[in-house]
Design a protein around this motif. Sequence first.
Motif, PDB file in Angstrom:
ATOM      1  N   LEU A 177       5.306   4.044  -4.128  1.00  0.00           N
ATOM      2  CA  LEU A 177       3.932   3.529  -4.126  1.00  0.00           C
ATOM      3  C   LEU A 177       3.198   3.917  -5.396  1.00  0.00           C
ATOM      4  CD1 LEU A 177       1.541   2.160  -2.691  1.00  0.00           C
ATOM      5  CD2 LEU A 177       1.022   4.383  -1.651  1.00  0.00           C
ATOM      6  N   ARG A 178       3.303   5.187  -5.809  1.00  0.00           N
ATOM      7  CA  ARG A 178       2.541   5.584  -6.984  1.00  0.00           C
ATOM      8  C   ARG A 178       3.151   5.072  -8.281  1.00  0.00           C
ATOM      9  NH1 ARG A 178       3.209  12.072  -7.817  1.00  0.00           N
ATOM     10  NH2 ARG A 178       5.451  12.258  -7.473  1.00  0.00           N
TER      11      ARG A 178
ATOM     12  N   HIS B  57      -1.718   2.166  -5.744  1.00  0.00           N
ATOM     13  CA  HIS B  57      -1.975   3.282  -4.845  1.00  0.00           C
ATOM     14  C   HIS B  57      -3.423   3.748  -4.864  1.00  0.00           C
ATOM     15  CE1 HIS B  57      -1.994   6.034  -8.337  1.00  0.00           C
ATOM     16  NE2 HIS B  57      -0.985   5.298  -8.797  1.00  0.00           N
TER      17      HIS B  57
ATOM     18  N   VAL C 163      -1.392  -1.644   0.604  1.00  0.00           N
ATOM     19  CA  VAL C 163      -1.500  -0.240   0.215  1.00  0.00           C
ATOM     20  C   VAL C 163      -1.900   0.609   1.422  1.00  0.00           C
ATOM     21  CG1 VAL C 163      -2.804   1.411  -1.191  1.00  0.00           C
ATOM     22  CG2 VAL C 163      -1.989  -0.732  -2.202  1.00  0.00           C
TER      23      VAL C 163
ATOM     24  N   TYR D 260       0.310   3.694   3.042  1.00  0.00           N
ATOM     25  CA  TYR D 260      -0.176   5.059   3.275  1.00  0.00           C
ATOM     26  C   TYR D 260      -0.020   5.448   4.752  1.00  0.00           C
ATOM     27  CZ  TYR D 260      -2.307   6.200  -1.254  1.00  0.00           C
ATOM     28  OH  TYR D 260      -2.509   6.536  -2.569  1.00  0.00           O
TER      29      TYR D 260
ATOM     30  N   ARG E 203      -4.686   7.056 -10.585  1.00  0.00           N
ATOM     31  CA  ARG E 203      -5.486   7.242  -9.370  1.00  0.00           C
ATOM     32  C   ARG E 203      -6.947   7.532  -9.691  1.00  0.00           C
ATOM     33  NH1 ARG E 203      -6.534  12.457  -7.989  1.00  0.00           N
ATOM     34  NH2 ARG E 203      -5.441  14.091  -9.158  1.00  0.00           N
TER      35      ARG E 203
END
Length: 464
Positions: A154-155, A160, A187, A191, A421
Amino acid sequence: MKKLIYIAAFSFIAVSLLIMSSCAKLNQISPTAVQASQLFKDSTGLSSAITGMYSTLEVQDYYGANYPMMCDLNSDNGVAGGYNNTSLNEFGAYSVTSSNIFIQNTYVAIYKTIAAANAIIAGESTVKGASQSYLDAVKGQALTLRAMGHFDLLRAFGYHWDLTSSYGIPVVTTVQTSTSVVPRSTVAATYTAIINDLLQAANLLKTSTDRNPNYVNPAIVNALLARVYLYKKDYTDAAKYATLVINDGAFTLLDKNNFTEIYTSKNSKESVFELPFDQQNQSEYNATTYARPDAASTEVLFILNPDLQTFFQNRPGDLRYNLVDTTNPNGYLRTLKYSSDIKQKDNSAYVIRIAEMYMIRAEALGRAKGLADVNMIRTNRGLAALTAADVPDNDTYAQVVADEDRAEFNFEGHRYFDLARLGQVVNVLQPLTSTTITITNSCFPIPLREISATNGVVIQNPGY
């Protein structure tokens, strides 16, 4: 040797259970294939499968070197060196394409870990003669590594930083066949899947007192939860789980006279999760970041960006600058974090350290309550503590936290993800390149062969 164990014990994966990516078809059948029914027949087979699962983490394209290294290269910490490698140069120029071989191989490698975990989760209940506590521990480990794999994907490949985005990653929670196709989740749903796995793992492992940093244990689960919640911007839970690790009692922040032991010893008191390597099962950290003292730059793939040197020069007294080599005969900069085992090449992968838990809590608690954690890191790395007057507003504090993260974790695979992020990719990277930097650069493209193999079911990130 772990790699041989992986081949022997886990080769059944090549037949039907494991996938080369989330959905790519398999073209090879292993001559040593073992059916899942035999592998999960008893606890001995299950133990071999667990070893195989951990081995998938240690391949060069995942935590054997390339995953953390290529992410630092795609930030203001690194520049590309060596062999005029086109794919490597794409990272250095912040212009990674969907056909990049590093991207393709890493994507596949991480999904292999997820597939290995899925095979264990599906098969462990059929094992005869094993105690329930043993089976719970096995499932807890597999769930944790599945969650970590999904989060690492994901990152790297998803949006993300945006909970409203549809650009999550394919979440694979069952054993796949060679024709299986899993589309991207949102997303938010990604999570949710990651956190649910970790919470279930925490419950399964809650009675364990083991804190061996080489294998999943309750502290590692809590540390991953702290990291995931921070990325999700759930600061209450990020601080909660970071505090659980800090208060666990098994880990100690090393002081300014001893902190380099993190990189010169095995399983230092700072290591929450460390993947070990040995002379038979070597990592590539030394070979790709340091090589021999008089090596030409062409032998080093991941070199320090001069911007990182400037960063440290503006931080007088920061002893972490001593982990940067500025005096080698060839005149280029390199990290010394992986220089201590030139012959053995048994440098560890530092997946989670207790210093990260302090920094997660510092960011999550904010300026009023978090400054003590920032100062805990600073004073143990040779710097003076900051006062409230030094951080008069939230923006100043946010920059202080970001700077401490950069100083502490450079070349450990954090910086690129931190910039993304925090929405700082454009601001930080644009001054370093003539390439136009946009939000597109905040994650990597989905590999082209994955798009092709799924006939477009797995969609590409915008801008690629």
